[in-house]
Design a protein around this motif. Structure first.
Motif, PDB file in Angstrom:
ATOM      1  N   THR A  11      43.977  59.624  64.448  1.00  0.00           N
ATOM      2  CA  THR A  11      43.991  59.910  63.006  1.00  0.00           C
ATOM      3  C   THR A  11      45.420  59.926  62.496  1.00  0.00           C
ATOM      4  OG1 THR A  11      43.171  61.372  61.255  1.00  0.00           O
ATOM      5  CG2 THR A  11      44.060  62.443  63.213  1.00  0.00           C
ATOM      6  N   GLN A  12      45.576  59.531  61.251  1.00  0.00           N
ATOM      7  CA  GLN A  12      46.903  59.586  60.621  1.00  0.00           C
ATOM      8  C   GLN A  12      47.019  60.792  59.711  1.00  0.00           C
ATOM      9  OE1 GLN A  12      47.376  55.738  58.602  1.00  0.00           O
ATOM     10  NE2 GLN A  12      49.061  55.465  60.044  1.00  0.00           N
ATOM     11  N   SER A  13      46.023  60.950  58.844  1.00  0.00           N
ATOM     12  CA  SER A  13      46.093  62.008  57.835  1.00  0.00           C
ATOM     13  C   SER A  13      45.549  63.322  58.378  1.00  0.00           C
ATOM     14  CB  SER A  13      45.249  61.602  56.629  1.00  0.00           C
ATOM     15  OG  SER A  13      43.889  61.617  56.988  1.00  0.00           O
ATOM     16  N   MET A  16      40.177  62.479  60.437  1.00  0.00           N
ATOM     17  CA  MET A  16      39.276  62.308  61.589  1.00  0.00           C
ATOM     18  C   MET A  16      39.344  63.516  62.523  1.00  0.00           C
ATOM     19  SD  MET A  16      36.906  60.834  63.167  1.00  0.00           S
ATOM     20  CE  MET A  16      36.570  59.299  62.319  1.00  0.00           C
ATOM     21  N   PHE A  54      51.680  48.426  54.998  1.00  0.00           N
ATOM     22  CA  PHE A  54      50.220  48.562  54.958  1.00  0.00           C
ATOM     23  C   PHE A  54      49.553  47.192  55.152  1.00  0.00           C
ATOM     24  CE2 PHE A  54      46.115  48.719  52.886  1.00  0.00           C
ATOM     25  CZ  PHE A  54      45.612  49.966  53.216  1.00  0.00           C
ATOM     26  N   GLN A  87      38.518  54.716  62.546  1.00  0.00           N
ATOM     27  CA  GLN A  87      38.553  54.344  61.139  1.00  0.00           C
ATOM     28  C   GLN A  87      38.766  52.831  61.015  1.00  0.00           C
ATOM     29  OE1 GLN A  87      41.373  55.154  63.245  1.00  0.00           O
ATOM     30  NE2 GLN A  87      41.159  57.098  62.198  1.00  0.00           N
ATOM     31  N   PRO A  88      38.032  52.191  60.091  1.00  0.00           N
ATOM     32  CA  PRO A  88      38.274  50.767  59.870  1.00  0.00           C
ATOM     33  C   PRO A  88      39.604  50.553  59.154  1.00  0.00           C
ATOM     34  CG  PRO A  88      36.107  51.423  59.034  1.00  0.00           C
ATOM     35  CD  PRO A  88      36.869  52.677  59.300  1.00  0.00           C
ATOM     36  N   TRP A  89      40.310  49.525  59.603  1.00  0.00           N
ATOM     37  CA  TRP A  89      41.467  48.996  58.879  1.00  0.00           C
ATOM     38  C   TRP A  89      41.162  47.523  58.644  1.00  0.00           C
ATOM     39  CZ3 TRP A  89      46.579  50.750  61.833  1.00  0.00           C
ATOM     40  CH2 TRP A  89      46.747  52.130  61.701  1.00  0.00           C
ATOM     41  N   PHE A  90      41.194  47.080  57.436  1.00  0.00           N
ATOM     42  CA  PHE A  90      40.919  45.679  57.095  1.00  0.00           C
ATOM     43  C   PHE A  90      39.629  45.173  57.755  1.00  0.00           C
ATOM     44  CE2 PHE A  90      45.506  46.108  56.346  1.00  0.00           C
ATOM     45  CZ  PHE A  90      45.501  45.784  54.998  1.00  0.00           C
ATOM     46  N   LEU A  91      38.585  45.963  57.550  1.00  0.00           N
ATOM     47  CA  LEU A  91      37.227  45.600  58.005  1.00  0.00           C
ATOM     48  C   LEU A  91      37.118  45.465  59.523  1.00  0.00           C
ATOM     49  CD1 LEU A  91      36.325  42.854  55.348  1.00  0.00           C
ATOM     50  CD2 LEU A  91      36.311  45.324  55.087  1.00  0.00           C
ATOM     51  N   ALA A 120      35.134  57.147  59.663  1.00  0.00           N
ATOM     52  CA  ALA A 120      35.407  57.723  58.340  1.00  0.00           C
ATOM     53  C   ALA A 120      36.328  56.759  57.612  1.00  0.00           C
ATOM     54  CB  ALA A 120      36.076  59.084  58.478  1.00  0.00           C
ATOM     55  N   CYS A 121      35.859  56.263  56.464  1.00  0.00           N
ATOM     56  CA  CYS A 121      36.651  55.239  55.773  1.00  0.00           C
ATOM     57  C   CYS A 121      36.435  55.332  54.275  1.00  0.00           C
ATOM     58  CB  CYS A 121      36.257  53.867  56.295  1.00  0.00           C
ATOM     59  SG  CYS A 121      34.585  53.380  55.878  1.00  0.00           S
ATOM     60  N   ARG A 122      36.955  54.323  53.561  1.00  0.00           N
ATOM     61  CA  ARG A 122      36.759  54.266  52.106  1.00  0.00           C
ATOM     62  C   ARG A 122      35.276  53.969  51.854  1.00  0.00           C
ATOM     63  NH1 ARG A 122      37.018  50.588  47.791  1.00  0.00           N
ATOM     64  NH2 ARG A 122      37.099  48.770  49.147  1.00  0.00           N
ATOM     65  N   ASN A 123      34.816  52.796  52.194  1.00  0.00           N
ATOM     66  CA  ASN A 123      33.378  52.507  52.101  1.00  0.00           C
ATOM     67  C   ASN A 123      32.967  51.242  52.848  1.00  0.00           C
ATOM     68  OD1 ASN A 123      34.261  50.471  50.441  1.00  0.00           O
ATOM     69  ND2 ASN A 123      33.455  51.358  48.555  1.00  0.00           N
ATOM     70  N   MET A 124      33.951  50.540  53.437  1.00  0.00           N
ATOM     71  CA  MET A 124      33.606  49.272  54.092  1.00  0.00           C
ATOM     72  C   MET A 124      33.771  49.412  55.608  1.00  0.00           C
ATOM     73  SD  MET A 124      34.707  46.271  51.582  1.00  0.00           S
ATOM     74  CE  MET A 124      34.318  46.319  49.833  1.00  0.00           C
TER      75      MET A 124
HETATM   76  C1  LIG Z   1      45.863  49.751  56.966  1.00  0.00           C
HETATM   77  C2  LIG Z   1      44.589  50.392  56.478  1.00  0.00           C
HETATM   78  C3  LIG Z   1      43.502  49.582  56.184  1.00  0.00           C
HETATM   79  C4  LIG Z   1      42.295  50.171  55.775  1.00  0.00           C
HETATM   80  N1  LIG Z   1      41.204  49.362  55.591  1.00  0.00           N
HETATM   81  C5  LIG Z   1      40.011  49.917  55.283  1.00  0.00           C
HETATM   82  C6  LIG Z   1      38.835  49.099  55.199  1.00  0.00           C
HETATM   83  O1  LIG Z   1      38.844  47.906  55.479  1.00  0.00           O
HETATM   84  N2  LIG Z   1      37.673  49.703  54.829  1.00  0.00           N
HETATM   85  C7  LIG Z   1      37.616  51.024  54.496  1.00  0.00           C
HETATM   86  O2  LIG Z   1      36.553  51.476  54.102  1.00  0.00           O
HETATM   87  N3  LIG Z   1      38.700  51.848  54.645  1.00  0.00           N
HETATM   88  C8  LIG Z   1      39.881  51.321  55.034  1.00  0.00           C
HETATM   89  N4  LIG Z   1      40.996  52.137  55.207  1.00  0.00           N
HETATM   90  C9  LIG Z   1      40.831  53.612  55.154  1.00  0.00           C
HETATM   91  C10 LIG Z   1      40.673  54.152  56.593  1.00  0.00           C
HETATM   92  O3  LIG Z   1      39.463  53.673  57.163  1.00  0.00           O
HETATM   93  C11 LIG Z   1      40.669  55.689  56.704  1.00  0.00           C
HETATM   94  O4  LIG Z   1      39.675  56.227  55.947  1.00  0.00           O
HETATM   95  C12 LIG Z   1      41.936  56.328  56.292  1.00  0.00           C
HETATM   96  O5  LIG Z   1      43.019  55.589  56.804  1.00  0.00           O
HETATM   97  C13 LIG Z   1      42.049  57.769  56.788  1.00  0.00           C
HETATM   98  O6  LIG Z   1      41.918  57.818  58.193  1.00  0.00           O
HETATM   99  P1  LIG Z   1      42.748  58.796  59.134  1.00  0.00           P
HETATM  100  O7  LIG Z   1      41.779  59.678  59.823  1.00  0.00           O
HETATM  101  O8  LIG Z   1      43.503  57.924  60.109  1.00  0.00           O
HETATM  102  O9  LIG Z   1      43.704  59.556  58.277  1.00  0.00           O
HETATM  103  C14 LIG Z   1      42.206  51.575  55.600  1.00  0.00           C
HETATM  104  C15 LIG Z   1      43.331  52.370  55.859  1.00  0.00           C
HETATM  105  C16 LIG Z   1      44.498  51.799  56.314  1.00  0.00           C
HETATM  106  C17 LIG Z   1      45.660  52.679  56.641  1.00  0.00           C
END
Ligand SMILES: Cc1cc2nc3c(=O)[nH]c(=O)nc-3n(C[C@H](O)[C@H](O)[C@H](O)COP(=O)(O)O)c2cc1C
Length: 299
Positions: A11-13, A16, A54, A87-91, A120-124
């Motif tokens: 986790t970063q923030s 998670m 990012f 957590q997803p990053w860029f799908l 845990a993510c934004r929505n994708m």
């Molecule tokens: C580089 C990057 C890309 C991300 N891409 C997505 C994504 O594709 N879909 C999505 O729903 N959330 C995306 N997020 C949000 C993360 O899934 C996650 O919710 C958020 O980084 C917090 O996670 P943490 O527990 O590491 O703090 C992205 C975050 C980062 C930093």
């Protein structure tokens, strides 16, 4: 209960971390021996991000390129249950998460072992889920459950608020107008309930109905429009990632991808969804149903 559980995540923030804490609390209360491991890359991704950093991780995320992790210890050689938080990053699974899954120690410990994933993510999260599931299968793990936590606000709202969060490091209301970014406090607190469900199945060692129970309690929700968008984006992201990875000077192309992403979301997605609603959705109900079951992990 003399069961052993490994809960491993990055986790970063800290989001998670909070989620994992709530998920494992009922297991600890039930008497399980829970080994919680928070993994860090040797060169960590500074949080908060700058805009260019990012976007610069996109190719490695999509191409599932691992990074070196700091050495981590696991208390046991075998566990009754492994919980992977990612957590997803860029799908795709985040680079630290793909590095956990590809780590020999993790692969060894999940072999023939029940694994529950929680994202845990934004929505994708659908494409990332597919890729994680595939990697778990390649390591001979038994993927018995999945929880997908999201920011429930409308897509374009969370698109703005996540950038505010990621670039400022503050999980707060942007301009005091927008809602808080990320998974809501209520949803994070409710993860406790999924922990209770896990505890019952851990006790009995029967994982058969776990996912049904999780889904019935709201652990996974599939939104059709996001499923359509991710279906197309998966192919396009892969083309961008391969193209950029081959360039000597990547930054101009990363920048081009960034503009593409904004245009795709605010212009391309509404057009795509309109076309889909007219020409596809009415005629493909059976296929849509099967796809939903797949993402609910109920097929
Ligand atoms: C580089 C990057 C890309 C991300 N891409 C997505 C994504 O594709 N879909 C999505 O729903 N959330 C995306 N997020 C949000 C993360 O899934 C996650 O919710 C958020 O980084 C917090 O996670 P943490 O527990 O590491 O703090 C992205 C975050 C980062 C930093």
């Amino acid at each position: 209960m003399s069961k052993k559980v490994l809960a491993i995540y990055y986790t970063q923030s800290g989001q998670m971390g909070d989620i994992m804490g709530n998920l494992t609390a009922p297991l600890i209360t039930a008497g399980a021996d829970v080994d919680v491991v928070s993994v860090k890359p040797v060169v960590d991704y500074n949080f908060p991000w700058t805009g260019s950093r990012f976007f610069s991780v996109m190719p490695d995320c999509v191409l599932i390129v691992p990074t070196e992790l700091e050495p981590f210890e696991l208390k046991h050689e075998r566990y009754d249950l492994v919980i992977l938080g990612y957590q997803p990053w860029f799908l795709s699974p985040s680079i630290p998460s793909n590095s956990i899954i590809q780590h020999p120690k993790f692969r060894a410990v999940i072999k023939d072992t029940p694994v529950v994933t929680i994202s845990a993510c934004r929505n994708m999260w659908l494409n990332a889920f597919d890729r994680v599931r595939k990697m778990l299968g390649q390591a001979d793990a038994k993927h018995v459950g999945n929880v997908a936590l999201v920011d429930r606000h409308p897509n374009f709202v969370s698109f703005i608020t996540i950038f505010y969060w990621m670039l400022s490091g503050k999980k707060e209301r942007y301009l005091n107008i927008f809602p808080k970014p990320g998974v809501s406090e209520t949803d994070i607190a409710n993860v406790h309930l999924y922990g209770d469900i896990l505890a019952t199945h851990l006790q009995s060692g029967n994982w058969e109905n776990l996912q049904h129970e999780l889904v019935n309690n709201g652990a996974v929700n599939i939104k059709y429009p996001l499923m359509v968008i991710e279906g197309k984006a998966r192919i396009i992201f892969s083309i961008w990632a391969r193209f950029i990875a081959k360039r000597k000077n990547k930054m101009p192309w990363i920048s081009a991808f960034k503009y593409y992403l904004f245009i795709a979301l605010f212009l391309g997605a509404p057009i795509l969804l309109t076309l889909d609603a007219v020409f596809l959705r009415p005629f493909t109900q059976k296929r849509i149903g099967a796809k939903k079951l797949h993402y609910l992990l109920l097929n």
